[in-house]
Design an enzyme around this catalytic site. Sequence first.
Site, PDB file in Angstrom:
ATOM      1  N   TYR A  88       5.136   4.449   5.472  1.00 22.82           N
ATOM      2  CA  TYR A  88       6.300   4.436   5.911  1.00 22.82           C
ATOM      3  C   TYR A  88       7.013   5.624   6.347  1.00 22.82           C
ATOM      4  CZ  TYR A  88       5.765  -0.632   5.525  1.00 22.82           C
ATOM      5  OH  TYR A  88       5.560  -1.902   5.665  1.00 22.82           O
TER       6      TYR A  88
ATOM      7  N   LYS B 148      -3.917   0.299  -4.898  1.00 25.67           N
ATOM      8  CA  LYS B 148      -5.416   0.392  -4.281  1.00 25.67           C
ATOM      9  C   LYS B 148      -6.099   1.635  -4.823  1.00 25.67           C
ATOM     10  CE  LYS B 148      -8.022  -2.085  -1.820  1.00 25.67           C
ATOM     11  NZ  LYS B 148      -9.091  -2.892  -2.228  1.00 25.67           N
TER      12      LYS B 148
ATOM     13  N   ASP C 237      -5.911  -6.250  -3.661  1.00 23.40           N
ATOM     14  CA  ASP C 237      -6.587  -7.687  -3.181  1.00 23.40           C
ATOM     15  C   ASP C 237      -7.011  -8.493  -4.278  1.00 23.40           C
ATOM     16  OD1 ASP C 237      -8.402  -4.888  -3.630  1.00 23.40           O
ATOM     17  OD2 ASP C 237     -10.151  -6.561  -3.723  1.00 23.40           O
TER      18      ASP C 237
ATOM     19  N   ASP D 160       5.075  -4.638   0.950  1.00 23.54           N
ATOM     20  CA  ASP D 160       5.686  -5.232   2.294  1.00 23.54           C
ATOM     21  C   ASP D 160       4.850  -6.658   2.262  1.00 23.54           C
ATOM     22  OD1 ASP D 160       6.892  -5.921   4.473  1.00 23.54           O
ATOM     23  OD2 ASP D 160       5.965  -4.136   5.842  1.00 23.54           O
TER      24      ASP D 160
END
Length: 427
Positions: A152, A224, A290, A314
């Site tokens: 972002y 992640k 995930d 988000d």
Amino acid sequence: MHAASNQIQFEDHRLIVPANPTIPFIAGDGIGPEIMGTTRDILDAAIHCVYHGQRQVHWVELFAGEAAFSRTGSWLPDETLAGLKQHLVAIKGPLATPVGGGINSINVTLRRELDLYACQRPVRFFSGVKSPLNQPEKIDVVLFRENTEDVYAGIEFGENSPENAAFLAVFKDQFPQQYDRLRFPNSSALGVKPISREGSKRLVRAAISWALANHRHRVTLVHKGNIMKATEGGFVRWGYEVAETEFTGSVYTMNAYKKTRAEKSETAAQKEREDADTKGFLIVDDMIADAMFQAAILRPQEFDVIATTNLNGDYLSDALAACVGGLGISPGANLNYETGAAIFEATHGTAPEMAGKNVANPVSLILSGALLLNYLGWVKAADIVVKAVEEALAQGSMTADLAQPGVAALTTSGFTEHMLNAIKGKA
Ligand code: NAI
């Protein structure tokens, strides 16, 4: 703007709120003006119900988005930014981001300009609302999303642009091994993903502090880091560092558990964990994004407070909101705990197809308003707002997006009237 005596101040890490604070609002685009009008009426009614005129918000309107553009030719006028900075606490409706044309998201700009680094999104179930889950009533999660970094940051080099060519030339020259990993170097658009130690630490610090202050039991760092070892891996490493160095004596981390298991034994690690539970320590653990998405949908009741990077946050906040009935009822706050600056906002967009039709669901913004009242320390008024929403939805009084088949939906103004009557009845 108003006299300094009406101005909210932030001193010694505390918000100082006068009895009649000036609070700016940005109505927003699309359905924004309708749901903002409703929200202000409901907040005023709840404040009056509790404080009988001893406390009262003095609302001032600031403009951004389409309303600002048509007035001033600017999507985010300097006056609006100055007003937000001056008054510290504000509420806003959704703002349209014009697609293309090189205009940055106003929301992202606001968060960056005011350094609102923590996006706090509570997700809980309201009885009477449809949910795809078997036991939605068990969901009570507060998500802290880092709001200023990650992809972002907006550092991108478009395909075939001169900037892209210049960047690639340096990249090829200085980092040939990494350059060779580009699958299609001649047609790649490129982006930069900054995740910093400071940015990660302040977000995790905010999540842990909030969890401790609100008697929560678990903070899960979502990342992640298995793939993006430096950036997302950094987030989780720095997160554990904050937990272990700044919250000693009140937090136990799964990082410490793993260390004890490796250096001593599984039994020693188990014992440590049991001791931490007995002492009521907050548990800080981590989860790969995930796996988190799967768990959030299959077993959301297991989660308590989540701290995560911008993009993960988000996606995850919308997925969690969907578990309890969607974005129409999920509130949000963007905060900086060091300056006290805060903007409370609906989590949904401008829903342009509904604008002006008196059908939009105002609950997300109303509950964001309740978060604002809580932030001011006007907790009783906040509780009244939340209770009135709980009761309305439980009775089936809701707008069309939530209404069950065969049950008549309320208009935005019908829902507002219902809420106002309920709040007046509590006086
Ligand atoms: P959206 O949230 O406006 O709409 C998505 C779906 O949810 C639509 O079907 C809409 O009708 C429904 N919906 C949203 N809010 C609702 C409400 N209060 N009551 C009933 N139904 C509701 O998202 P979309 O279509 O992706 O974006 C539209 C515009 O909003 C874009 O310009 C986008 O940039 C902007 N946006 C602004 C946000 C903000 O200001 N924080 C957040 C998300 C989008």
